[in-house]
Design a protein around this motif. Structure first.
Motif, PDB file in Angstrom:
ATOM      1  N   GLU A   1       0.868  -1.172   0.000  1.00  0.00           N
ATOM      2  CA  GLU A   1       0.000   0.000   0.000  1.00  0.00           C
ATOM      3  C   GLU A   1       0.908   1.227   0.000  1.00  0.00           C
ATOM      4  O   GLU A   1       1.508   1.572   1.017  1.00  0.00           O
ATOM      5  CB  GLU A   1      -0.929   0.004   1.219  1.00  0.00           C
ATOM      6  N   PHE A   2       1.025   1.834  -1.168  1.00  0.00           N
ATOM      7  CA  PHE A   2       1.935   2.957  -1.360  1.00  0.00           C
ATOM      8  C   PHE A   2       1.264   4.270  -0.972  1.00  0.00           C
ATOM      9  O   PHE A   2       0.104   4.506  -1.292  1.00  0.00           O
ATOM     10  CB  PHE A   2       2.373   3.050  -2.830  1.00  0.00           C
ATOM     11  N   SER A   3       2.017   5.133  -0.298  1.00  0.00           N
ATOM     12  CA  SER A   3       1.534   6.469   0.043  1.00  0.00           C
ATOM     13  C   SER A   3       1.745   7.391  -1.140  1.00  0.00           C
ATOM     14  O   SER A   3       2.723   7.270  -1.880  1.00  0.00           O
ATOM     15  CB  SER A   3       2.292   7.026   1.246  1.00  0.00           C
ATOM     16  N   GLY A   4       0.837   8.320  -1.298  1.00  0.00           N
ATOM     17  CA  GLY A   4       0.963   9.299  -2.360  1.00  0.00           C
ATOM     18  C   GLY A   4       0.178  10.547  -2.019  1.00  0.00           C
ATOM     19  O   GLY A   4      -0.457  10.637  -0.962  1.00  0.00           O
TER      20      GLY A   4
ATOM     21  N   GLY B   1      -3.557  17.715  -3.249  1.00  0.00           N
ATOM     22  CA  GLY B   1      -3.370  18.195  -1.890  1.00  0.00           C
ATOM     23  C   GLY B   1      -3.804  17.242  -0.798  1.00  0.00           C
ATOM     24  O   GLY B   1      -3.814  17.617   0.368  1.00  0.00           O
ATOM     25  N   LYS B   2      -4.158  16.020  -1.155  1.00  0.00           N
ATOM     26  CA  LYS B   2      -4.611  15.057  -0.147  1.00  0.00           C
ATOM     27  C   LYS B   2      -3.703  13.834  -0.155  1.00  0.00           C
ATOM     28  O   LYS B   2      -3.185  13.436  -1.196  1.00  0.00           O
ATOM     29  CB  LYS B   2      -6.043  14.614  -0.429  1.00  0.00           C
ATOM     30  N   ASP B   3      -3.532  13.253   1.041  1.00  0.00           N
ATOM     31  CA  ASP B   3      -2.803  11.992   1.143  1.00  0.00           C
ATOM     32  C   ASP B   3      -3.697  10.874   0.629  1.00  0.00           C
ATOM     33  O   ASP B   3      -4.893  10.825   0.950  1.00  0.00           O
ATOM     34  CB  ASP B   3      -2.430  11.690   2.599  1.00  0.00           C
ATOM     35  N   ILE B   4      -3.126  10.008  -0.180  1.00  0.00           N
ATOM     36  CA  ILE B   4      -3.870   8.867  -0.695  1.00  0.00           C
ATOM     37  C   ILE B   4      -3.019   7.609  -0.535  1.00  0.00           C
ATOM     38  O   ILE B   4      -1.803   7.687  -0.341  1.00  0.00           O
ATOM     39  CB  ILE B   4      -4.263   9.040  -2.182  1.00  0.00           C
ATOM     40  N   HIS B   5      -3.672   6.461  -0.603  1.00  0.00           N
ATOM     41  CA  HIS B   5      -2.997   5.173  -0.569  1.00  0.00           C
ATOM     42  C   HIS B   5      -3.358   4.425  -1.839  1.00  0.00           C
ATOM     43  O   HIS B   5      -4.524   4.367  -2.221  1.00  0.00           O
ATOM     44  CB  HIS B   5      -3.416   4.363   0.658  1.00  0.00           C
ATOM     45  N   ILE B   6      -2.339   3.839  -2.473  1.00  0.00           N
ATOM     46  CA  ILE B   6      -2.528   3.116  -3.730  1.00  0.00           C
ATOM     47  C   ILE B   6      -2.052   1.684  -3.528  1.00  0.00           C
ATOM     48  O   ILE B   6      -0.891   1.459  -3.159  1.00  0.00           O
ATOM     49  CB  ILE B   6      -1.723   3.775  -4.870  1.00  0.00           C
TER      50      ILE B   6
END
Length: 153
Positions: free
Chosen positions: A61-64, A68-73
């Motif tokens: 689960e990569f952070s990105g 302007g928002k933190d997301i997880h991919i």
């Protein structure tokens, strides 16, 4: 076919080791799983070393950031020994540790008596701390009743 493609271990913000997760997957009669720790792939090799009939898919689960928002991919099926990927993971591990230390500093500034060393002592097998670990530390001190209470507060 029963599967679970989103599992976290003690290598990120989970509370069970890769071995324990694989055991639970076996008990649940899962056929395929993916260990998808946050910005961490080190647990994959440990899981792959266990003799099991369960098919293990590489995952993370990569952070990105997006708009302007933190997301997880969630990413799957990659070469977890790739040097470029490992450098990317190392970069985010450093960011995660800095972030957790900053969160703890903010908690201390607001009067909560916790520390990073206490977090390490409470979770000695964890390789990468997340907000849920800090939440559990606050709960253990009686500052909140559950994780949701911490995140809502």
């Amino acid at each position: 076919m029963r599967v679970d493609f989103h599992m976290h271990s003690t290598f990120s913000d989970g509370v069970e080791t890769p071995e324990q997760l694989l055991q639970h997957a076996s008990e649940a009669d899962l056929k395929m799983i993916a260990l998808t720790d946050h910005d961490e792939i080190a647990g994959i090799d440990r899981m792959l070393q266990i003799n099991s009939s369960i098919q293990i898919i590489t995952g993370c689960e990569f952070s990105g950031h997006y708009k302007g928002k933190d997301i997880h991919i969630l990413g799957y099926g990659f070469n977890h020994h790739d040097e470029g990927l490992q450098k990317f993971i190392d970069f985010f591990k450093e960011k995660r540790e800095s972030r957790i230390k900053e969160i703890i500093s903010r908690c201390i500034a607001h009067g909560y008596d916790i520390s990073f060393s206490e977090l390490q002592a409470l979770y000695p097998n964890t390789k990468s701390y997340g907000r849920p670990h800090v939440a559990r530390l606050l709960i253990d001190h009686g500052y909140a009743k559950d994780v949701q209470d911490v995140f809502d507060g």
